[in-house]
Design a protein around this motif. Structure first.
Motif, short mmCIF file in Angstrom:
data_model
loop_
_atom_site.label_atom_id
_atom_site.label_comp_id
_atom_site.label_asym_id
_atom_site.label_seq_id
_atom_site.Cartn_x
_atom_site.Cartn_y
_atom_site.Cartn_z
N ALA A 1 54.08 -11.01 34.51
CA ALA A 1 55.32 -11.44 33.85
C ALA A 1 55.82 -12.80 34.32
O ALA A 1 56.65 -13.42 33.67
N HIS B 1 64.36 -9.76 35.36
CA HIS B 1 63.17 -8.96 35.10
C HIS B 1 63.47 -7.52 35.47
O HIS B 1 63.93 -7.25 36.58
N SER C 1 58.37 -2.96 36.23
CA SER C 1 57.47 -2.13 35.43
C SER C 1 57.78 -0.65 35.57
O SER C 1 57.62 0.12 34.63
N ARG D 1 60.51 0.23 33.09
CA ARG D 1 59.97 0.41 31.75
C ARG D 1 59.29 1.77 31.61
O ARG D 1 59.43 2.44 30.61
N TYR E 1 66.43 2.31 30.14
CA TYR E 1 65.72 1.02 30.14
C TYR E 1 66.22 0.09 29.03
O TYR E 1 66.63 -1.04 29.30
N GLU E 2 66.21 0.53 27.79
CA GLU E 2 66.62 -0.33 26.68
C GLU E 2 68.11 -0.64 26.72
O GLU E 2 68.51 -1.79 26.47
N GLY F 1 61.30 -7.30 30.33
CA GLY F 1 61.28 -5.89 30.68
C GLY F 1 60.08 -5.40 31.46
O GLY F 1 59.70 -4.23 31.32
N TYR F 2 59.48 -6.24 32.25
CA TYR F 2 58.42 -5.79 33.16
C TYR F 2 58.20 -6.85 34.22
O TYR F 2 58.72 -7.97 34.12
N GLU G 1 51.36 -6.32 29.93
CA GLU G 1 52.61 -6.72 29.27
C GLU G 1 53.19 -5.60 28.42
O GLU G 1 54.39 -5.42 28.36
N GLU G 2 52.34 -4.83 27.80
CA GLU G 2 52.82 -3.70 27.00
C GLU G 2 52.76 -2.42 27.81
O GLU G 2 51.78 -2.14 28.49
N GLY G 3 53.81 -1.64 27.71
CA GLY G 3 53.88 -0.38 28.44
C GLY G 3 53.11 0.72 27.76
O GLY G 3 52.85 0.66 26.56
N THR H 1 57.67 -3.04 25.71
CA THR H 1 58.35 -3.93 26.63
C THR H 1 59.47 -4.66 25.90
O THR H 1 59.26 -5.23 24.84
#
Length: 115
Positions: free
Chosen positions: A30, A66, A69, A72, A78-79, A93-94, A99-101, A106
């Motif tokens: 990130a 940030h 992770s 997330r 989280y959101e 968000g990580y 990069e994608e959870g 993310t």
């Protein structure tokens, strides 16, 4: 540029922060686009008085927050936390890893995108 890293409070009971800090100091995952002059201003858990923490980050000139992770992956808020932070900061968000959870997408919000 000044950044903050917020981690999941429960995870901090057993985590040393090594993954987040290594990613920051090695400018990977990130943090790959950050300049060497980028300062880490805050490394804290997101529990407790989050409004006070936001005030202190504003006072200390934080530009981007940030969410770790682990936030997330495991934080139910989280959101909602990302949206609250985006009222004052850019939010990524990580911190490390993909990069994608695996469980949820993310969140990446530019402060200017927040209305």
């Amino acid at each position: 540029m000044k950044i903050a890293i917020l981690v999941r409070e429960e995870t901090m009971q057993r985590c040393t922060g090594k993954g987040c800090l290594n990613a920051f100091f090695q400018r990977k995952d990130a943090f790959k686009g950050y300049e060497d002059k980028t300062e880490l201003i805050t490394f804290s858990h997101a529990g407790g008085d989050i409004d006070h923490k936001i005030e202190m980050m504003i006072k200390n000139g934080v530009d981007t927050v940030h969410l770790s992770s682990c936030m997330r992956a495991k934080a139910a808020n989280y959101e909602a936390l990302a949206q609250k932070l985006a009222e004052h900061f850019n939010v990524v968000g990580y911190t490390h890893g993909a990069e994608e959870g695996k469980e949820q997408a993310t969140v990446i919000i530019k402060k200017a995108d927040k209305v």
